[in-house]
Scaffold this active site. Structure first.
Site, mmCIF file in Angstrom:
data_model
loop_
_atom_site.group_PDB
_atom_site.id
_atom_site.type_symbol
_atom_site.label_atom_id
_atom_site.label_comp_id
_atom_site.label_asym_id
_atom_site.label_seq_id
_atom_site.Cartn_x
_atom_site.Cartn_y
_atom_site.Cartn_z
ATOM 1 N N ALA A 57 2.871 -18.387 -13.084
ATOM 2 C CA ALA A 57 2.464 -19.192 -12.330
ATOM 3 C C ALA A 57 2.738 -18.527 -10.459
ATOM 4 O O ALA A 57 0.972 -18.995 -10.579
ATOM 5 C CB ALA A 57 3.759 -20.120 -12.479
ATOM 6 N N TYR A 101 5.779 -15.297 -12.897
ATOM 7 C CA TYR A 101 4.699 -14.496 -12.473
ATOM 8 C C TYR A 101 3.797 -14.903 -12.645
ATOM 9 O O TYR A 101 2.708 -14.938 -12.009
ATOM 10 C CB TYR A 101 5.003 -13.130 -13.249
ATOM 11 C CG TYR A 101 4.311 -11.991 -12.845
ATOM 12 C CD1 TYR A 101 4.229 -11.213 -11.627
ATOM 13 C CD2 TYR A 101 2.991 -11.913 -12.989
ATOM 14 C CE1 TYR A 101 3.424 -9.748 -11.337
ATOM 15 C CE2 TYR A 101 2.062 -10.564 -13.313
ATOM 16 C CZ TYR A 101 2.161 -10.114 -12.217
ATOM 17 O OH TYR A 101 1.696 -9.087 -11.506
ATOM 18 N N ARG A 142 2.592 2.180 -2.555
ATOM 19 C CA ARG A 142 1.736 2.961 -3.952
ATOM 20 C C ARG A 142 1.284 2.055 -4.691
ATOM 21 O O ARG A 142 0.955 0.989 -4.634
ATOM 22 C CB ARG A 142 3.405 3.410 -4.796
ATOM 23 C CG ARG A 142 4.547 1.777 -4.463
ATOM 24 C CD ARG A 142 5.674 2.343 -4.590
ATOM 25 N NE ARG A 142 6.823 1.483 -5.217
ATOM 26 C CZ ARG A 142 7.099 0.796 -5.476
ATOM 27 N NH1 ARG A 142 6.501 0.355 -6.601
ATOM 28 N NH2 ARG A 142 7.587 -0.290 -4.737
ATOM 29 N N ALA A 168 0.521 -1.241 0.143
ATOM 30 C CA ALA A 168 0.130 0.023 0.161
ATOM 31 C C ALA A 168 1.177 1.023 0.313
ATOM 32 O O ALA A 168 0.540 2.346 0.591
ATOM 33 C CB ALA A 168 -0.781 -0.259 1.147
ATOM 34 N N SER A 171 -3.677 -11.170 -11.636
ATOM 35 C CA SER A 171 -3.285 -10.365 -12.483
ATOM 36 C C SER A 171 -3.877 -10.989 -13.508
ATOM 37 O O SER A 171 -4.453 -12.094 -13.646
ATOM 38 C CB SER A 171 -1.606 -10.273 -12.917
ATOM 39 O OG SER A 171 -0.706 -10.044 -14.042
HETATM 40 N N1 LIG Z 1 0.441 -2.635 -12.229
HETATM 41 C C1 LIG Z 1 0.022 -3.391 -12.994
HETATM 42 O O1 LIG Z 1 -0.151 -3.228 -14.094
HETATM 43 C C2 LIG Z 1 -1.181 -4.774 -12.054
HETATM 44 C C3 LIG Z 1 -0.917 -5.228 -13.093
HETATM 45 C C4 LIG Z 1 -1.774 -6.962 -12.238
HETATM 46 C C5 LIG Z 1 -1.637 -6.536 -11.819
HETATM 47 N N2 LIG Z 1 -0.961 -5.811 -10.837
HETATM 48 C C6 LIG Z 1 -0.420 -6.515 -9.338
HETATM 49 O O2 LIG Z 1 -1.138 -5.381 -8.719
HETATM 50 C C7 LIG Z 1 0.142 -5.832 -7.157
HETATM 51 C C8 LIG Z 1 0.329 -3.918 -6.650
HETATM 52 O O3 LIG Z 1 0.981 -3.716 -8.466
HETATM 53 P P1 LIG Z 1 1.601 -2.271 -8.431
HETATM 54 O O4 LIG Z 1 1.494 -2.385 -10.014
HETATM 55 O O5 LIG Z 1 0.762 -0.948 -7.540
HETATM 56 O O6 LIG Z 1 3.378 -2.361 -7.129
HETATM 57 P P2 LIG Z 1 4.400 -1.148 -7.640
HETATM 58 O O7 LIG Z 1 5.263 -1.723 -7.909
HETATM 59 O O8 LIG Z 1 3.674 0.020 -7.476
HETATM 60 O O9 LIG Z 1 3.628 -1.370 -5.469
HETATM 61 C C9 LIG Z 1 3.897 -2.362 -5.276
HETATM 62 C C10 LIG Z 1 3.792 -2.639 -3.865
HETATM 63 O O10 LIG Z 1 4.448 -4.099 -3.325
HETATM 64 C C11 LIG Z 1 5.169 -4.045 -1.623
HETATM 65 N N3 LIG Z 1 5.495 -4.928 -2.052
HETATM 66 C C12 LIG Z 1 6.936 -5.924 -2.802
HETATM 67 N N4 LIG Z 1 7.733 -6.773 -1.675
HETATM 68 C C13 LIG Z 1 6.914 -7.191 -1.188
HETATM 69 C C14 LIG Z 1 7.219 -7.660 0.211
HETATM 70 N N5 LIG Z 1 8.126 -8.804 0.260
HETATM 71 N N6 LIG Z 1 6.466 -7.159 1.644
HETATM 72 C C15 LIG Z 1 5.201 -6.392 1.304
HETATM 73 N N7 LIG Z 1 5.078 -5.405 0.491
HETATM 74 C C16 LIG Z 1 6.386 -6.210 -0.117
HETATM 75 C C17 LIG Z 1 5.763 -2.496 -2.479
HETATM 76 O O11 LIG Z 1 6.580 -2.007 -0.892
HETATM 77 C C18 LIG Z 1 5.135 -1.934 -3.075
HETATM 78 O O12 LIG Z 1 3.986 -1.035 -1.907
HETATM 79 C C19 LIG Z 1 1.030 -6.734 -7.087
HETATM 80 O O13 LIG Z 1 0.713 -7.628 -6.651
HETATM 81 C C20 LIG Z 1 0.696 -6.247 -8.704
HETATM 82 O O14 LIG Z 1 1.078 -8.186 -9.074
HETATM 83 C C21 LIG Z 1 -0.102 -5.061 -11.020
#
Ligand SMILES: NC(=O)c1ccc[n+]([C@@H]2O[C@H](COP(=O)([O-])OP(=O)(O)OC[C@H]3O[C@@H](n4cnc5c(N)ncnc54)[C@H](O)[C@@H]3O)[C@@H](O)[C@H]2O)c1
Length: 260
Positions: free
Chosen positions: A157, A155, A16, A14, A142
């Protein structure tokens, strides 16, 4: 709107992107927020929420570490008394050809995206059961939970694993007014997508920054990338009373990119 007044929502990842947008949406609808991430900047998200009149604490922790996850839910209960909604959203990605993908990359992506969902859901459900008030478990999958994309076998998987966890847990808690669902974002403009654009762009051809994302966005029926707010609307619905009879489902939020 105050659909979530007196409800406590824990959300990982959370600091970002999608997670921060979901947290702000729940705050606008009256929830107490526990915003968590593995980086200090998550404090700024809690500060923003409080500045806007909401109620939030920040917790810096690692979803792959059981003790850290227990401490997160302990902090939520100590501050707000219970956990009503738990959103397993922390996630990571790397992009590489199969020969260059390391075992460490595989292990990390599986640990954060899949084991992290399991550990947080385990902790949340055990506390929801104790309080006997029902609850909502919402997992971030995703588009790659529907179909694996190139150069990201780990990813794909990990996110297909999230669907399996979701269905299995939904069956286990179905009679306890706890629902378990997942959602599949498509292309959402976040830091993760800035990395995706650069890394996929390098491997798939000679793309200038932003070019690959534009090409993929052109393939979305709605012709635009998603925002964190687009995702937050679905998550708030899944957490609401209106979704009381929906469980074990995985729902796309992607402008029509994948229709299944
Ligand atoms: N952005 C996209 O297009 C997209 C698409 C499909 C799925 N997702 C999924 O949505 C979710 C959020 O993605 P986003 O784009 O906001 O990513 P982002 O990279 O902007 O943010 C990732 C967040 O995960 C946290 N994080 C990473 N490793 C961690 C750990 N070991 N322990 C605790 N926190 C951890 C980071 O601190 C950050 O807050 C993810 O699960 C991502 O796989 C994103």
């Amino acid at each position: 709107m105050s659909r979530f007044e007196k409800k406590t929502v824990v959300i990982t990842g959370a600091s970002r992107g999608i997670g921060a947008a979901i947290a702000k949406r729940f705050s606008k609808e009256g929830a107490n927020l526990v915003v968590s991430a593995n980086e200090e900047s998550v404090h700024a998200v809690a500060d923003d929420i409080k500045r806007d009149g909401g109620s939030a604490i920040a917790f810096v922790g690692d979803v792959t570490d059981k003790a850290s996850v227990v401490a997160l839910y302990d902090a939520a209960e100590a501050t707000f008394g219970s956990v009503d909604v738990s959103i397993q959203n922390a996630g990571v990605i790397t992009i590489a050809r199969i020969e260059e993908m390391t075992e460490a990359e595989w292990d990390k992506v599986m640990a954060v995206n899949t084991k992290g969902v399991f550990l947080c859901a385990q902790e949340a459900i055990s506390r929801m059961r104790k309080h006997k008030r029902g609850g909502r478990i919402i997992n971030t999958a995703s588009g790659q939970a529907r179909e694996g994309f190139i150069f990201t076998p780990h990813y794909a998987a990990s996110k297909m694993g999230v669907v399996g966890i979701t269905q299995s847990l939904a069956k286990e808690v179905a009679t306890e007014r706890i629902t378990v669902n997942a959602f599949c974002p498509g292309i959402i403009e976040t830091d993760m997508w800035a990395y995706n654009d650069a890394a996929w762009g390098k491997l798939l051809g000679d793309y200038a920054p932003g070019e690959l994302m534009k090409e993929w966005v052109d393939g979305i029926p709605m012709k635009r990338a998603g925002t964190g707010e687009d995702v937050a609307g679905l998550v708030a619905f899944l957490a609401s009373d209106d979704a009381a009879y929906i469980t074990g489902q995985t729902i796309n939020v992607d402008g029509g990119l994948i229709m299944s």
